[in-house]
Design an enzyme around this catalytic site. Sequence first.
Site, short mmCIF file in Angstrom:
data_model
loop_
_atom_site.label_atom_id
_atom_site.label_comp_id
_atom_site.label_asym_id
_atom_site.label_seq_id
_atom_site.Cartn_x
_atom_site.Cartn_y
_atom_site.Cartn_z
CE LYS A 58 64.51 -41.44 23.42
NZ LYS A 58 63.92 -40.28 24.11
CE LYS A 92 57.86 -45.03 22.29
NZ LYS A 92 58.19 -44.67 23.68
#
Length: 284
Positions: free
Chosen positions: A133, A165
């Site tokens: 991020k 994920k």
Amino acid sequence: MKDLHAEIDNNVKHALAEDIGAGDLTASLIPGSKELNASVISREDAVLCGVQWFEACFLALSSETTIHWFAKDGDAVQAGHKLCEIKGQARALLSAERSALNFLQMLSAVATQTKYFVDAINGTQAVIVDTRKTLPGLRLAQKYAVKCGGGMNHRFGLYDGILIKENHIIAAGGIKSALRKAQEIAPPGVFIQIEVESLQELQEALTAGASMVLLDNFTLNQLSDAVALTRQKTCERVTLEASGNITLKNVRQVAETGVDRISIGSLTKNIRAIDLSMRFRESA
């Protein structure tokens, strides 16, 4: 870390092009032969970072610019501290000033924020790690700043690590099949990590042979249970990473559950630039 010098050159090239464009109209008010001195002062306590980016901005416009530093990347500086003195061609200093300060303020902010989290868990076995991020185009710069603040880097991109994920698990047909496929395709030296959202999923991942597990949005009690379950389930070393809704207020408690790593997106995503001031004066 990839070639940092090449990345700095690339970052600075784009920053100067974005700011100066076809030319600095205001700087043209200054005689081309005029020289100036300048100094940079920190207005608040911080961890300094971004020295190489700062220097590269000025040197890109004038190779005759000289900069003397009173601190280096990773150093703690106090409010009122003089960070450096600069001497050079006036137009170059004025044109590079904003881009240079943008880098220094932003990277110092990342390093400072990281240091807050690192200090908060001091004495535990856990380490602070970053995420993907990051600001577009500045990933290596921000990850360098995390290291200057005492943190550690997670994967740099989708190419140097496998993080399975929720959506990957669904698409692959479950935790077991996702891990099996990852083990088949992973290049040598590339880590495989899987994200789980419950203790049941953790148990399934451990049974399937997971060696790195990301515990997503677990409560403190769940994190403690996850550590206990992992130690009970396997005698081999399994790295547990906590992630999600972690702040300076609760990071110590998270670390004390016994997890190995704590990943925090706000290190590079939610940052406030460090207040720095650049002061000019006539050359002697």
